[in-house]
Enzyme design. Structure first.
Site, PDB file in Angstrom:
ATOM      1  N   SER A 222       0.823  -1.199   0.000  1.00  0.00           N
ATOM      2  CA  SER A 222       0.000   0.000   0.000  1.00  0.00           C
ATOM      3  C   SER A 222       0.868   1.266   0.000  1.00  0.00           C
ATOM      4  O   SER A 222       1.652   1.466  -0.920  1.00  0.00           O
ATOM      5  CB  SER A 222      -0.946  -0.033   1.201  1.00  0.00           C
ATOM      6  OG  SER A 222      -1.898   0.992   1.134  1.00  0.00           O
ATOM      7  N   ASP A 389      -9.764  -4.409  -5.665  1.00  0.00           N
ATOM      8  CA  ASP A 389      -9.161  -3.377  -4.820  1.00  0.00           C
ATOM      9  C   ASP A 389      -9.555  -1.997  -5.339  1.00  0.00           C
ATOM     10  O   ASP A 389      -9.084  -1.565  -6.388  1.00  0.00           O
ATOM     11  CB  ASP A 389      -7.639  -3.531  -4.809  1.00  0.00           C
ATOM     12  CG  ASP A 389      -6.970  -2.642  -3.777  1.00  0.00           C
ATOM     13  OD1 ASP A 389      -7.629  -1.718  -3.266  1.00  0.00           O
ATOM     14  OD2 ASP A 389      -5.781  -2.870  -3.484  1.00  0.00           O
ATOM     15  N   HIS A 415      -7.779  -4.873  -0.950  1.00  0.00           N
ATOM     16  CA  HIS A 415      -6.506  -4.278  -0.538  1.00  0.00           C
ATOM     17  C   HIS A 415      -5.803  -5.083   0.555  1.00  0.00           C
ATOM     18  O   HIS A 415      -4.650  -5.503   0.400  1.00  0.00           O
ATOM     19  CB  HIS A 415      -6.765  -2.847  -0.059  1.00  0.00           C
ATOM     20  CG  HIS A 415      -5.585  -1.946  -0.134  1.00  0.00           C
ATOM     21  ND1 HIS A 415      -5.020  -1.529  -1.325  1.00  0.00           N
ATOM     22  CD2 HIS A 415      -4.846  -1.357   0.837  1.00  0.00           C
ATOM     23  CE1 HIS A 415      -4.009  -0.725  -1.086  1.00  0.00           C
ATOM     24  NE2 HIS A 415      -3.872  -0.611   0.224  1.00  0.00           N
TER      25      HIS A 415
END
Length: 467
Positions: A222, A389, A415
């Site tokens: 991320s 995602d 995610h």
């Protein structure tokens, strides 16, 4: 003269965002005060109920299920990464990195050797892998898997890699500065720019010097990927120190949030957000709420928030894993860092932080913050992203990165699935290992992994059940 947001000209969406944000902050403060007054009695009652419920369920489960339940509870209750790793038979070496702007970052070296051996550099000079967490997280997110087979970090250690876990300034493990205290406003005056300018390159230099190696592999999750992209784009020489960037759930320019009202709020001007949340740490009371609320209720609240903000269902993460992961999910960062992400969403481009001194959209045609020159990155990039995602715009990302980028799509992954799904061992770890094998000669004693031969470029073949 201080400019107050309510005397500036705002759009109607921003007036609504200001009102809702102000209501949320006041309501949360009042609720915190009330909860604090009854914490000692009601909080203990909640925890005793949960413990009794776990005991009842464990008696009804099979032995293997009971072991998983006990392991989940142990990881959930672990105070820090050292305790979490010890549960699985691994050890942690703490190392302190001083950044160029005088923050002290605590990073971790994971090993199967006893703590008594501090081998720096490692006598065998094992290939180095550096893993970095995402937004509002710390290094614990890499090692809180209930099923150790789903833990990428432990698997890399088992395969013979020298694994290091980084931490951003301001989080649980990096709250020290040589001149400022964590209660000072100056301590929290940082954004993604500072992670890219100092934290990432200074940490990499320390790891390479300590390990005796000249290159390492960077694995980011991320925001950890965004920090690497930004750092490599503004530090040309850093590209010579990273042999590959493996990006899990990569983030550069998210489209926005699922809830339209909240999306309008987060895309409001920085002056509004700073007015509401201050200029220090974002939501500092989150830790209190986590300790006060019963784990199942805290889990339900977070799951609801993730659903409303990002439209995530967390279907690929087991209930036990979710309880454990959410307990170690949150860590501190600055309001400015969050504002930076909101600016990126608002502009739909991966830009440096904008102080927004001009204040009005009218001036944007004359002035914009500089974009990170990500097309200049020379380090080989390997993306692993989820088809479900909402934070990954893969086409926008490929347009912003060099043409030689390779990528793998896992169709049903959201995610958080990239590090916590029940099938990480099937769909994430194999392509990572394959990429590492393409870079390094197999480390000594590494076993053949048949799973890797099923991986093809840009595709993961399902095993037994579809993704």
């Amino acid at each position: 003269m201080i400019q107050l947001p309510f005397i500036q000209r705002l759009k109607w969406e921003e007036y609504m965002a200001l009102f809702l944000g102000f209501f949320f902050v006041i309501f949360e403060k009042l609720l915190s005060c009330l909860a604090f007054m009854i914490h000692n009695t009601l909080g203990l009652f909640y925890r005793s109920v949960v413990r009794n419920e776990i005991k009842k369920r464990s008696k009804k489960r099979s032995r293997s299920r009971s072991v998983s339940l006990q392991r989940a509870k142990a990881i959930h209750d672990a105070a820090d990464i050292r305790e979490m790793c010890k549960i699985s038979g691994y050890y942690v070496e703490d190392h302190l990195v001083r950044t160029e702007d005088d923050y002290i970052l605590c990073i971790h070296r994971i090993s199967k050797d006893s703590p008594g051996r501090i081998g720096s550099p490692h006598p065998k000079k094992l290939p180095v892998v550096y893993c970095h967490h995402g937004l509002l997280m710390n290094s614990e997110v890499w090692v809180c898997n209930v099923d150790p087979r789903n833990c990428l970090v432990f698997d890399l250690v088992n395969k013979g890699y020298d694994v290091w876990l980084g931490n951003n300034r301001g989080n649980k493990y990096s709250r020290q500065h040589l001149r400022f205290d964590s209660t000072d406003k100056e301590f929290w005056d940082f954004s993604i720019d500072d992670f890219a300018q100092y934290d990432i390159p200074d940490t990499i230099d320390y790891i390479l010097k300590t390990s005796g190696q000249t290159k390492l592999t960077y694995i980011g999750f991320s925001q950890g990927t965004a920090q690497a992209f930004a750092s490599l784009s503004i530090h040309p020489l850093l590209n010579d120190k990273i042999n590959s960037l493996i990006a899990l759930a990569p983030a550069i320019s998210p489209k926005g949030l699922h809830n339209r009202v909240v999306d309008a709020f987060v895309k409001a001007r920085p002056s509004i957000l700073f007015f509401l949340f201050g200029r220090k740490s974002i939501l500092p009371s989150a830790g209190f709420w986590q300790s006060f609320l019963a784990p199942k209720f805290f889990d339900a609240v977070l799951a609801y928030c993730l659903s409303q903000l990002f439209n995530w269902s967390c279907q690929n993460i087991s209930s036990y894993q979710r309880l454990v992961s959410f307990a170690h999910l949150y860590s501190y960062t600055s309001v400015k860092c969050l504002v930076h992400w909101f600016q990126i969403m608002r502009s739909a481009e991966f830009r440096m932080y904008d102080n927004d001194q001009l204040g009005h959209d009218y001036f944007l045609k004359y002035y914009k913050a500089a974009k990170f020159p990500t097309n200049n990155i020379r380090t080989p990039i390997y993306l692993i992203w989820g088809g479900s995602d909402s934070l990954v715009d893969i086409q926008a990302m490929l347009n912003a990165l060099p043409a030689e980028v390779e990528h793998v799509k896992v169709d049903s992954y959201e995610h958080l699935d990239m590090i916590w799904a029940d099938t990480v061992k099937d769909y994430v770890i194999p392509p990572v290992l394959r990429r590492l094998r393409d870079i390094h000669h197999p480390p000594e004693h590494e076993e053949n992994d048949k799973e890797n031969r099923e991986i093809q470029k840009n595709h993961i073949a399902p095993r037994n059940k579809p993704i």
